[in-house]
Design a protein around this motif. Sequence first.
Motif, PDB file in Angstrom:
ATOM      1  N   TRP B 103      33.267  32.266  21.805  1.00 40.68           N
ATOM      2  CA  TRP B 103      33.808  33.404  22.546  1.00 40.68           C
ATOM      3  C   TRP B 103      33.046  33.611  23.849  1.00 40.68           C
ATOM      4  CZ3 TRP B 103      37.912  36.307  20.687  1.00 40.68           C
ATOM      5  CH2 TRP B 103      38.294  36.041  19.360  1.00 40.68           C
ATOM      6  N   TYR B 104      33.806  33.834  24.896  1.00 43.56           N
ATOM      7  CA  TYR B 104      33.223  34.234  26.174  1.00 43.56           C
ATOM      8  C   TYR B 104      33.517  35.722  26.305  1.00 43.56           C
ATOM      9  CZ  TYR B 104      32.707  34.653  31.243  1.00 43.56           C
ATOM     10  OH  TYR B 104      32.334  35.037  32.505  1.00 43.56           O
ATOM     11  N   MET B 105      32.411  36.544  26.270  1.00 41.32           N
ATOM     12  CA  MET B 105      32.610  37.995  26.193  1.00 41.32           C
ATOM     13  C   MET B 105      31.832  38.709  27.295  1.00 41.32           C
ATOM     14  SD  MET B 105      34.537  38.249  23.469  1.00 41.32           S
ATOM     15  CE  MET B 105      34.476  39.938  22.908  1.00 41.32           C
ATOM     16  N   LYS B 106      31.772  38.122  28.459  1.00 37.34           N
ATOM     17  CA  LYS B 106      30.932  38.684  29.526  1.00 37.34           C
ATOM     18  C   LYS B 106      31.293  40.133  29.847  1.00 37.34           C
ATOM     19  CE  LYS B 106      29.099  37.772  34.073  1.00 37.34           C
ATOM     20  NZ  LYS B 106      29.143  36.988  35.300  1.00 37.34           N
ATOM     21  N   ASP B 107      32.607  40.443  29.791  1.00 38.51           N
ATOM     22  CA  ASP B 107      33.014  41.826  30.097  1.00 38.51           C
ATOM     23  C   ASP B 107      32.448  42.828  29.099  1.00 38.51           C
ATOM     24  OD1 ASP B 107      36.418  41.354  31.464  1.00 38.51           O
ATOM     25  OD2 ASP B 107      34.421  40.796  32.178  1.00 38.51           O
ATOM     26  N   PHE B 108      32.027  42.337  27.928  1.00 39.68           N
ATOM     27  CA  PHE B 108      31.501  43.224  26.884  1.00 39.68           C
ATOM     28  C   PHE B 108      29.979  43.128  26.790  1.00 39.68           C
ATOM     29  CE2 PHE B 108      35.495  44.507  25.017  1.00 39.68           C
ATOM     30  CZ  PHE B 108      36.352  43.489  25.390  1.00 39.68           C
ATOM     31  N   THR B 109      29.484  41.928  26.965  1.00 40.90           N
ATOM     32  CA  THR B 109      28.040  41.730  26.751  1.00 40.90           C
ATOM     33  C   THR B 109      27.248  41.745  28.052  1.00 40.90           C
ATOM     34  OG1 THR B 109      28.281  39.334  26.933  1.00 40.90           O
ATOM     35  CG2 THR B 109      28.480  40.292  24.725  1.00 40.90           C
ATOM     36  N   GLY B 110      27.948  41.519  29.162  1.00 30.89           N
ATOM     37  CA  GLY B 110      27.240  41.462  30.438  1.00 30.89           C
ATOM     38  C   GLY B 110      26.638  40.107  30.739  1.00 30.89           C
ATOM     39  N   ASN B 111      26.764  39.161  29.778  1.00 26.60           N
ATOM     40  CA  ASN B 111      26.266  37.815  30.088  1.00 26.60           C
ATOM     41  C   ASN B 111      27.283  36.771  29.630  1.00 26.60           C
ATOM     42  OD1 ASN B 111      25.544  36.578  27.364  1.00 26.60           O
ATOM     43  ND2 ASN B 111      24.412  38.514  27.277  1.00 26.60           N
ATOM     44  N   ALA B 112      27.103  35.564  30.172  1.00 28.58           N
ATOM     45  CA  ALA B 112      28.101  34.506  29.961  1.00 28.58           C
ATOM     46  C   ALA B 112      27.812  33.660  28.735  1.00 28.58           C
ATOM     47  CB  ALA B 112      28.173  33.609  31.202  1.00 28.58           C
ATOM     48  N   LYS B 113      26.856  34.080  27.936  1.00 25.36           N
ATOM     49  CA  LYS B 113      26.485  33.275  26.762  1.00 25.36           C
ATOM     50  C   LYS B 113      27.643  33.281  25.760  1.00 25.36           C
ATOM     51  CE  LYS B 113      22.986  32.894  23.213  1.00 25.36           C
ATOM     52  NZ  LYS B 113      21.947  33.582  22.462  1.00 25.36           N
ATOM     53  N   ARG B 114      28.002  32.087  25.267  1.00 29.86           N
ATOM     54  CA  ARG B 114      29.113  31.970  24.312  1.00 29.86           C
ATOM     55  C   ARG B 114      28.654  32.422  22.922  1.00 29.86           C
ATOM     56  NH1 ARG B 114      31.403  30.689  28.638  1.00 29.86           N
ATOM     57  NH2 ARG B 114      32.821  28.954  28.898  1.00 29.86           N
ATOM     58  N   LEU B 115      29.534  33.125  22.222  1.00 29.73           N
ATOM     59  CA  LEU B 115      29.229  33.569  20.865  1.00 29.73           C
ATOM     60  C   LEU B 115      29.991  32.704  19.867  1.00 29.73           C
ATOM     61  CD1 LEU B 115      29.632  37.429  21.403  1.00 29.73           C
ATOM     62  CD2 LEU B 115      27.525  36.084  21.485  1.00 29.73           C
ATOM     63  N   ASN B 116      29.276  32.264  18.855  1.00 26.61           N
ATOM     64  CA  ASN B 116      29.894  31.400  17.851  1.00 26.61           C
ATOM     65  C   ASN B 116      30.274  32.251  16.624  1.00 26.61           C
ATOM     66  OD1 ASN B 116      30.592  29.485  15.991  1.00 26.61           O
ATOM     67  ND2 ASN B 116      28.761  28.242  16.224  1.00 26.61           N
ATOM     68  N   ILE B 117      31.480  32.777  16.643  1.00 28.53           N
ATOM     69  CA  ILE B 117      31.940  33.641  15.534  1.00 28.53           C
ATOM     70  C   ILE B 117      33.344  33.229  15.161  1.00 28.53           C
ATOM     71  CG2 ILE B 117      32.552  36.013  14.872  1.00 28.53           C
ATOM     72  CD1 ILE B 117      30.505  36.977  16.903  1.00 28.53           C
ATOM     73  N   SER B 118      33.562  33.059  13.851  1.00 22.70           N
ATOM     74  CA  SER B 118      34.907  32.630  13.445  1.00 22.70           C
ATOM     75  C   SER B 118      35.837  33.839  13.284  1.00 22.70           C
ATOM     76  CB  SER B 118      34.849  31.844  12.130  1.00 22.70           C
ATOM     77  OG  SER B 118      34.697  32.729  11.036  1.00 22.70           O
ATOM     78  N   LEU B 119      37.082  33.614  13.572  1.00 23.39           N
ATOM     79  CA  LEU B 119      38.098  34.651  13.395  1.00 23.39           C
ATOM     80  C   LEU B 119      38.166  35.081  11.929  1.00 23.39           C
ATOM     81  CD1 LEU B 119      40.912  33.250  15.670  1.00 23.39           C
ATOM     82  CD2 LEU B 119      39.900  35.521  15.874  1.00 23.39           C
ATOM     83  N   PHE B 120      37.943  34.128  11.031  1.00 24.79           N
ATOM     84  CA  PHE B 120      38.003  34.433   9.602  1.00 24.79           C
ATOM     85  C   PHE B 120      36.923  35.448   9.223  1.00 24.79           C
ATOM     86  CE2 PHE B 120      38.831  33.970   5.228  1.00 24.79           C
ATOM     87  CZ  PHE B 120      37.625  33.843   4.564  1.00 24.79           C
ATOM     88  N   LEU B 121      35.727  35.244   9.762  1.00 25.11           N
ATOM     89  CA  LEU B 121      34.637  36.175   9.455  1.00 25.11           C
ATOM     90  C   LEU B 121      34.965  37.557  10.005  1.00 25.11           C
ATOM     91  CD1 LEU B 121      31.727  36.821   8.525  1.00 25.11           C
ATOM     92  CD2 LEU B 121      30.966  36.129  10.791  1.00 25.11           C
ATOM     93  N   ALA B 122      35.411  37.576  11.265  1.00 26.44           N
ATOM     94  CA  ALA B 122      35.716  38.860  11.901  1.00 26.44           C
ATOM     95  C   ALA B 122      36.817  39.585  11.137  1.00 26.44           C
ATOM     96  CB  ALA B 122      36.138  38.626  13.352  1.00 26.44           C
TER      97      ALA B 122
END
Lengths: 186, 406
Positions: B103-122
């Motif tokens: 996931w690229y969530m810069k608008d939420f986290t403020g940084n461009a670091k990719r998050l490794n989270i599965s849709l199944f877990l979420a």
Amino acid sequence: MRIGVIAEESNDIEVLYELTCKLIKENTFSFRKFVGHGSGMLRRKCKAWAKNLLQRGCTHLVVLHDLDENNENELRLKLTDCVQNVNFEGYVILIPVHEIEAWLLADAKALKDVFHMINLPKLPRNPEAVKRPKEKLRDIIRKATKKYYVNTIHNKKIAAACRISKVKICKSFCPYPKFITLHTSE
Amino acid sequence: MITRFEISNYRSCLNCSFDFQPHLSVLIGPNSSGKTNIMNALLLLRKLTEEEHYHSHEEEPTDKSKLKVLFKIGEKKAILTATVGTYTDEKNNDVVVSSRQLWYMKDFTGNAKRLNISLFLARSIDRPRMGKNELFYYRSGYYHYPVKMRKIHESAWKAIMTIARFISEMRYYSASQFTNPGKCPISFEIEEEGGKRRGLRLYGHAKFLYDLFGSFKANSNGYQQFFDIIGPSGIDLVQNIDFQEIVTSSVEYSVKSGGRVRKRTREKMLVIPRFTIGRHELSPNQLSEGTFKTITLLFYLVTEASSILLVEEPEVCVHHGLLSSIVELIKAYSLNKQIVLSTHSDFVLDQVSPANVYKVSSTPQQGTKVTHIPKSMSKRELAALKDYLQTEGNLGEYWKHGALES
């Protein structure tokens, strides 16, 4: 050269496209089209479609309408009336006698090559004298190959294999090479 | 909502992208151009919320596809890049073997670091109907993740859970699912176990009847709206729908060690749907194909709380008068959910705007490509189209008579 084409069926336009490729280089022209799916819609909408094609950037117009059982002069007059006041650089009205398939009955070698016939088929000397050229084609092909001819599938392939010199024996086709030559030398 | 969807190496979609409209997107194109494959790719995305590598020990993946999806939540955007390993089973369903989701969530986290989270877990953690024990299991599973996972920005985590829920609510309707109502069962059974009712191995026509019954019993607003539409005060397709319920019970005996006999009473309910058309009371298998398909489409359109609805060829077996109403309803409901519709009907196209329409085409070299009609035209061509629509005819006619083809 952007050519607007108004025709009764899609495969009529495909035939015209293949024949145009034999007259001028493919990368020197493009088609924009309207297909009537029948002569009634074509005649009703011809004027509006011609106007739209001009608006879409077409510089030249071709209207392609089978003669069928119509009177040629009357038909030509009607179609001319629809398009003459639309400001194309040039237009031509082609009325194949009796159907566009007559043009495809002109070159025996084209049929032999497309349908993988063993021998050259025997074709009528004057294709435009054939009242139902589509059915004639169907019968010739079935007899020679046992295969079914379907105009929407095969017309394009036959046109691609035709030699212009042979198609020119159809008088109804002759205005087209002249039109193309005239307007590409401008 | 989804704003953009990119698919690579999935069936005919070698490298294909599609910018969704916020409400209604209409796909047109010849057979075999890839319209269904685009829908299947979206359903593959939904599969990622349903299971996690369940089949990874059974088979190697035959395909490794890449899905890149742009979501918009309010004014913020999130981008999911999923690499999915699948094989296709004998029923042409995609079976997920492996996936990696970043996931690229810069608008939420403020940084461009990719998050490794599965849709199944979420989705699992967010699932509302989890029992206490299940919720504890998943939450404790989360808490046992590496410490760095717990440093996920809360708003990013919430956004991902929202997106997972959104994707899991995706629904799909195809005319081909409900062909031949003659095969539809006349009745179906519901078993009661542990205080819950569930259908017994229901799919296709039977699943629809089960869903219809559930909605009928709940007497929800959705069901009322649905019946208002198809009943006498709407399009008058049916005069009444009701269900006869017959409770049956059966007793099972099992013997435990020590000779203890355990008696178990199972209650089942036999449900018999009835549709009243004119003066006739009909079983579902007596409905015509067009009537059955229309009822199912409108049911799922109106009652399902889906976030995004995929509809294939709503025009099949439907009279043009009724089709007109169906399209108007689709347009109305597209204000509440994203709808992606594919069609071969110029009549359907007559009722939508060019801004909603996408041409789907395919070549052996490039695979499936999607082109937004207005964007594919020059200014001059677009002006000509607008003039034509104002003065001469409709979009469907323009398309049918070849003017949308180059």
